[in-house]
Design an enzyme around this catalytic site. Structure first.
Site, short mmCIF file in Angstrom:
data_model
loop_
_atom_site.label_atom_id
_atom_site.label_comp_id
_atom_site.label_asym_id
_atom_site.label_seq_id
_atom_site.Cartn_x
_atom_site.Cartn_y
_atom_site.Cartn_z
N ASP A 12 0.85 -1.19 0.00
CA ASP A 12 0.00 0.00 0.00
C ASP A 12 0.88 1.25 0.00
O ASP A 12 1.40 1.65 1.04
CB ASP A 12 -0.93 0.00 1.22
CG ASP A 12 -1.98 1.09 1.13
OD1 ASP A 12 -3.07 0.82 0.62
OD2 ASP A 12 -1.70 2.22 1.59
N GLU A 14 2.06 5.18 -0.20
CA GLU A 14 1.64 6.56 0.01
C GLU A 14 2.46 7.42 -0.95
O GLU A 14 3.62 7.09 -1.25
CB GLU A 14 1.84 7.01 1.45
CG GLU A 14 1.05 6.22 2.47
CD GLU A 14 -0.45 6.22 2.23
OE1 GLU A 14 -0.96 7.25 1.69
OE2 GLU A 14 -1.11 5.23 2.57
N ASP A 114 -2.36 1.26 -6.77
CA ASP A 114 -0.96 1.13 -6.40
C ASP A 114 -0.11 0.57 -7.54
O ASP A 114 0.96 1.12 -7.85
CB ASP A 114 -0.83 0.22 -5.16
CG ASP A 114 -1.51 0.79 -3.96
OD1 ASP A 114 -0.87 1.50 -3.17
OD2 ASP A 114 -2.73 0.54 -3.79
N HIS A 175 -4.39 5.79 5.88
CA HIS A 175 -3.55 6.54 4.94
C HIS A 175 -2.10 6.65 5.40
O HIS A 175 -1.34 7.45 4.86
CB HIS A 175 -4.11 7.94 4.64
CG HIS A 175 -5.44 7.90 3.96
ND1 HIS A 175 -5.65 7.23 2.77
CD2 HIS A 175 -6.64 8.43 4.31
CE1 HIS A 175 -6.90 7.36 2.41
NE2 HIS A 175 -7.54 8.08 3.33
N ASP A 180 -1.99 0.71 6.95
CA ASP A 180 -2.96 0.20 5.98
C ASP A 180 -2.62 -1.23 5.56
O ASP A 180 -3.51 -2.07 5.39
CB ASP A 180 -3.02 1.11 4.75
CG ASP A 180 -3.78 2.41 5.02
OD1 ASP A 180 -4.41 2.52 6.09
OD2 ASP A 180 -3.73 3.31 4.16
#
Length: 284
Positions: A12, A14, A114, A175, A180
């Site tokens: 995941d 960011e 992603d 987030h 996550d």
């Protein structure tokens, strides 16, 4: 490729962000992963690092508020290519990345963004061809699809909603990539307990691959061509126009017939493809 994997790696990202349109190019600022054994119902290991953006190195206040990632976190972090190399070394250390062997796992993401969008954008920004990545980074399992298939009455698939539907609380900060990942891992384990199967749900769109130079052979005739989209239908259409004859079958140099788009994604530049028209005898 297995129809259901026993081990998965939750991922995941960011990324840099701001109100409205993301900065261009958008860049990964956190690269986390969690290895999960669905057979043993356990988390095996984690990988987590910040990533230093190079095109837009200053984080927006919006980005920090959303992710809790601070400027000093990314300033002290390695750049993307170093992090990607470390991630692959981590996978190899767990026996999960053997270029010559069958795929031992699949990435699991919450949505397709992603690996369908962010990773290709980041690779392009770093000057890395998407074809340089091991194939496992170019196909994945969207946990939302597994969730909907298993939880027939579910209507929403946001991470908090999936956790709630499974009787789980959100742990950590939403987030924030590593948090996550752990929450997605908990969703995956809960779905596995309910008998869910974890098979590939998506693969990188052909539009993300570079134009492919090829040698096309029909009988004794060989022509150079450039395949713009790595679709079998596009290949046959290109060859039909080039040879002024309707081509219906295509074969790799080793003799294997190309029956879907997957082999085209892995072809090296200047590979030779043999062709057969509707009136040719079946090739062997």
């Amino acid at each position: 490729m297995p129809s259901s994997f026993d081990r998965i790696v939750v991922l995941d990202f960011e990324a840099t962000c701001q109100p409205g349109t993301p900065p261009g190019p958008q860049e990964i600022i956190e690269f986390p992963s969690v290895i999960v054994s669905l057979r043993d119902r356990a988390v095996e290991d984690t990988f987590s690092t910040f990533v230093r953006p190079t095109h837009h190195p200053t984080l927006s206040a919006f980005c920090t508020e959303l992710t809790t990632i601070r400027q000093q976190d990314v300033d002290a972090a390695p750049p993307f290519l170093d992090v990607l190399a470390a991630h692959q070394a981590w996978l190899k250390g767990h026996g999960l990345l053997d270029a010559d062997g069958p795929e031992q796992f699949a990435f699991v993401t919450c949505g397709d963004w992603d690996l369908q969008t962010m990773l290709p954008v980041q690779c392009a920004a770093a000057g890395l061809p998407i074809t340089a990545l091991p194939r496992v980074y170019r196909r994945w399992i969207n946990i939302k699809k597994v969730f909907l298939d298993c939880m027939k009455k579910a209507k929403t698939t946001g991470m908090p909603a999936m956790l709630q539907a499974l009787g789980l609380e959100l742990v950590g900060t939403h987030h924030r990539g590593i948090d996550d990942c752990h929450n997605i891992a908990r969703i995956a384990l809960a779905l596995a307990e309910r008998g869910a199967r974890f098979g590939i749900t998506a693969k990188l769109a052909a539009s993300h691959y570079p134009e492919l130079p090829l040698e096309l052979q029909w009988g004794d005739r060989v022509e150079r061509a450039f395949l713009k989209k790595r679709h079998l239908a596009s290949l046959l259409g290109l060859a039909s126009g080039l040879f002024h004859t309707r081509m219906v079958r295509a074969f790799l140099e080793g003799g294997a017939e190309i029956t879907d788009d997957d082999p085209l994604a892995e072809l090296a530049p200047d590979a030779r493809i043999r062709l057969a028209s509707a009136r040719d005898r079946p090739a062997t």
